[in-house]
Each structure stands twice: as structure tokens, then as C-alpha cells.
Design a protein around this motif. Structure first.
Motif, PDB file in Angstrom:
ATOM      1  N   ASP A  50       0.827  -1.214   0.000  1.00 15.54           N
ATOM      2  CA  ASP A  50       0.000   0.000   0.000  1.00 15.54           C
ATOM      3  C   ASP A  50       0.861   1.264   0.000  1.00 15.54           C
ATOM      4  N   ALA A  51       1.956   1.244   0.771  1.00 13.99           N
ATOM      5  CA  ALA A  51       2.873   2.388   0.786  1.00 13.99           C
ATOM      6  C   ALA A  51       3.607   2.509  -0.545  1.00 13.99           C
ATOM      7  N   GLU A  52       3.959   1.376  -1.136  1.00 12.00           N
ATOM      8  CA  GLU A  52       4.616   1.399  -2.450  1.00 12.00           C
ATOM      9  C   GLU A  52       3.723   2.061  -3.488  1.00 12.00           C
ATOM     10  N   GLU A  53       2.435   1.749  -3.437  1.00 11.58           N
ATOM     11  CA  GLU A  53       1.487   2.346  -4.382  1.00 11.58           C
ATOM     12  C   GLU A  53       1.402   3.864  -4.196  1.00 11.58           C
ATOM     13  N   ILE A  54       1.421   4.310  -2.955  1.00  8.15           N
ATOM     14  CA  ILE A  54       1.387   5.763  -2.678  1.00  8.15           C
ATOM     15  C   ILE A  54       2.637   6.434  -3.236  1.00  8.15           C
ATOM     16  N   LEU A  55       3.820   5.805  -3.015  1.00  5.40           N
ATOM     17  CA  LEU A  55       5.066   6.367  -3.548  1.00  5.40           C
ATOM     18  C   LEU A  55       4.999   6.492  -5.067  1.00  5.40           C
ATOM     19  N   LYS A  56       4.565   5.419  -5.716  1.00  4.68           N
ATOM     20  CA  LYS A  56       4.505   5.421  -7.185  1.00  4.68           C
ATOM     21  C   LYS A  56       3.486   6.436  -7.711  1.00  4.68           C
ATOM     22  N   ASN A  57       2.297   6.443  -7.125  1.00  5.35           N
ATOM     23  CA  ASN A  57       1.225   7.325  -7.614  1.00  5.35           C
ATOM     24  C   ASN A  57       1.546   8.803  -7.429  1.00  5.35           C
ATOM     25  N   ASN A  58       2.402   9.112  -6.460  1.00  2.00           N
ATOM     26  CA  ASN A  58       2.741  10.504  -6.178  1.00  2.00           C
ATOM     27  C   ASN A  58       4.169  10.864  -6.582  1.00  2.00           C
ATOM     28  N   SER A  59       4.820   9.968  -7.331  1.00  2.00           N
ATOM     29  CA  SER A  59       6.200  10.180  -7.796  1.00  2.00           C
ATOM     30  C   SER A  59       7.139  10.562  -6.652  1.00  2.00           C
ATOM     31  N   ILE A  60       6.997   9.861  -5.529  1.00  2.00           N
ATOM     32  CA  ILE A  60       7.863  10.078  -4.369  1.00  2.00           C
ATOM     33  C   ILE A  60       8.948   9.013  -4.395  1.00  2.00           C
ATOM     34  N   PRO A  61      10.232   9.391  -4.465  1.00  2.00           N
ATOM     35  CA  PRO A  61      11.290   8.379  -4.448  1.00  2.00           C
ATOM     36  C   PRO A  61      11.416   7.756  -3.058  1.00  2.00           C
ATOM     37  N   LEU A  62      11.806   6.505  -3.011  1.00  2.00           N
ATOM     38  CA  LEU A  62      11.990   5.818  -1.731  1.00  2.00           C
ATOM     39  C   LEU A  62      13.045   6.561  -0.916  1.00  2.00           C
ATOM     40  N   PHE A  63      12.824   6.671   0.386  1.00  2.00           N
ATOM     41  CA  PHE A  63      13.675   7.487   1.240  1.00  2.00           C
ATOM     42  C   PHE A  63      14.106   6.732   2.489  1.00  2.00           C
ATOM     43  N   SER A  95      14.318   0.498  -8.209  1.00  2.00           N
ATOM     44  CA  SER A  95      13.301   1.097  -9.063  1.00  2.00           C
ATOM     45  C   SER A  95      12.544   2.206  -8.333  1.00  2.00           C
ATOM     46  N   LEU A  96      12.137   1.936  -7.090  1.00  2.00           N
ATOM     47  CA  LEU A  96      11.410   2.943  -6.305  1.00  2.00           C
ATOM     48  C   LEU A  96      12.285   4.157  -5.984  1.00  2.00           C
ATOM     49  N   SER A  97      13.592   3.968  -6.023  1.00  2.00           N
ATOM     50  CA  SER A  97      14.527   5.068  -5.749  1.00  2.00           C
ATOM     51  C   SER A  97      14.790   5.922  -6.981  1.00  2.00           C
ATOM     52  N   GLY A  98      14.313   5.466  -8.131  1.00  2.00           N
ATOM     53  CA  GLY A  98      14.541   6.207  -9.369  1.00  2.00           C
ATOM     54  C   GLY A  98      15.917   5.961  -9.952  1.00  2.00           C
ATOM     55  N   MET A  99      16.477   4.786  -9.655  1.00  2.00           N
ATOM     56  CA  MET A  99      17.813   4.448 -10.148  1.00  2.00           C
ATOM     57  C   MET A  99      17.735   3.335 -11.182  1.00  2.00           C
ATOM     58  N   PRO A 100      18.631   3.349 -12.180  1.00  2.00           N
ATOM     59  CA  PRO A 100      18.696   2.224 -13.107  1.00  2.00           C
ATOM     60  C   PRO A 100      19.027   0.931 -12.356  1.00  2.00           C
ATOM     61  N   LEU A 101      18.455  -0.165 -12.809  1.00  2.00           N
ATOM     62  CA  LEU A 101      18.692  -1.440 -12.138  1.00  2.00           C
ATOM     63  C   LEU A 101      20.109  -1.954 -12.370  1.00  2.00           C
ATOM     64  N   PHE A 102      20.590  -1.862 -13.597  1.00  2.00           N
ATOM     65  CA  PHE A 102      21.886  -2.431 -13.941  1.00  2.00           C
ATOM     66  C   PHE A 102      23.021  -1.468 -13.595  1.00  2.00           C
ATOM     67  N   SER A 103      24.059  -2.003 -12.983  1.00  2.00           N
ATOM     68  CA  SER A 103      25.176  -1.158 -12.555  1.00  2.00           C
ATOM     69  C   SER A 103      25.820  -0.434 -13.730  1.00  2.00           C
TER      70      SER A 103
END
Length: 195
Positions: A50-63, A95-103
Motif C-alpha cells: 500500500d505504501a509502495e502504491e502511494i510512492l509510485k502514484n505521487n512520484s515520491i522516491p523511496l527514502f 526502481s522505487l529510488s529512481g535508479m537504473p537497475l543495472f550497474s
């Protein structure tokens, strides 16, 4: 601690808060890193759906837990991988942090992404996603790793130059410096260092 002038380290358990906070290894590393006057450590966890959905829907990066700093603003993201089911949590957190997955897709302005823990005794399943692994007890080498990163920051080393320095530490494995070899029947023969 005031963050100014400190190496900012996000210690991440790629599972929910309740599971991560009960893992003593995370607490030990958190204490060790924060005991250093030149380092600042905060924690982060995988949010509930549920928190993940809120982050995604509001474009909030994981903190982070302590100061709500977006993870991509840290110098280092250190994942503690205790079992293989954490792997998907790592990818979700990146992904939730807005970072590319691959190094190889992460540029200089992204944090260094490292991992340690029981499930990296064989790091290859996650090798494409991490800049380096600490094989064995992180408590044994964490000061060397942090000293090298701090020195590299002061000297304005590029990530590749910093990884070369870090790879000299016993127990540190930098996957991008190695290449798998296969025989004519496409069977795995071994892995060789290319840098």
C-alpha cells in the motif's frame, strides 16, 4: 549527526521494516558506521504494497527511515542480503529510488551500490545489479571500505577508479572487472579478471 562533509551511507534491508529491524547484523553495521565521525548511516526498507502504491502514484522516491532523504542522494547504498528471496526486493528498491537497475547503466552521480550478507557467498545471480560485493563478514572490512570511499571522494575519483581501489581489499568483489569464459559447447569454464 550533521550530514555536511560526511560520507552518507544508506544501509538497506530489502524486505519490510518488521523483518529488517529484527536482523541483528543490520543493527551491528548501523552502529559501526555511525561510530565513525566521518560517516553518517541511515536505514531503509522495502515498503508494504500500500505504501509502495502511494510512492509510485505521487512520484515520491523511496527514502531513508531517519531523515526521509531520497536514497539516490546518498553516497553509498549498502544492501544486506540474508537470503535469496531478498533479490526481488533489491530490484524493487532500486526502481522505487529512481535508479537504473543495472550497474553499467548508472552514471557518476548515482550512489555506489554494494551488498553483503549470507546470500552473496555466491554473488553471480545479482552481479549485474551491484557495483561491488563484500564476501564474508562485513564487520571485518567495513572500515577499510569506508576509508577507501572517503579517500576517493576527497580525491574526486571516478567510479571506476574508486572500484579499482576497493577491489584491492580482501573480500571485495567487483563483478564488472571479471568476465565468464565458455568452451565451444557453451559450457562454463571459469571466470577471469579483465581489469
Amino acid at each position: 549527526k550533521e550530514p555536511e562533509g560526511k560520507l552518507k551511507f544508506a544501509l538497506i534491508y530489502p524486505d519490510i521494516y518488521e523483518n529488517g529491524m529484527s536482523y541483528l547484523g543490520l543493527q551491528i553495521l548501523y552502529h559501526i558506521i555511525n561510530q565513525r565521525p566521518t560517516s553518517l548511516c541511515e536505514r531503509a526498507f522495502l515498503p508494504w504494497p500500500d505504501a509502495e502504491e502511494i510512492l509510485k502514484n505521487n512520484s515520491i522516491p523511496l527514502f531513508s527511515l531517519e531523515t526521509h532523504t531520497p536514497l539516490k542522494e546518498f553516497d553509498v547504498l549498502g544492501f544486506s542480503l540474508t537470503y535469496e528471496l531478498n533479490y526481488t526486493g533489491v530490484l524493487n528498491i532500486l526502481s522505487l529510488s529512481g535508479m537504473p537497475l543495472f550497474s553499467q547503466e548508472r552514471k557518476e552521480d548515482f550512489p555506489l551500490v554494494i551488498a553483503g550478507g549470507f546470500s552473496v557467498f555466491n554473488p553471480e545471480p545479482m552481479a549485474d545489479f551491484f557495483d561491488l560485493f563484500v564476501i564474508g563478514d562485513a564487520e571485518e572490512v567495513i572500515h577499510q571500505v569506508l576509508d577507501s570511499i572517503e579517500k576517493g571522494k576527497k580525491e574526486n575519483l571516478k567510479n571506476k577508479e574508486l572500484l579499482v581501489e576497493l577491489s584491492k581489499i580482501s573480500g571485495v568483489y567487483v563483478p564488472s572487472f571479471y568476465e565468464p569464459k565458455y568452451d565451444e559447447n557453451n559450457r562454463f569454464v571459469g571466470i577471469w579478471r579483465k581489469i
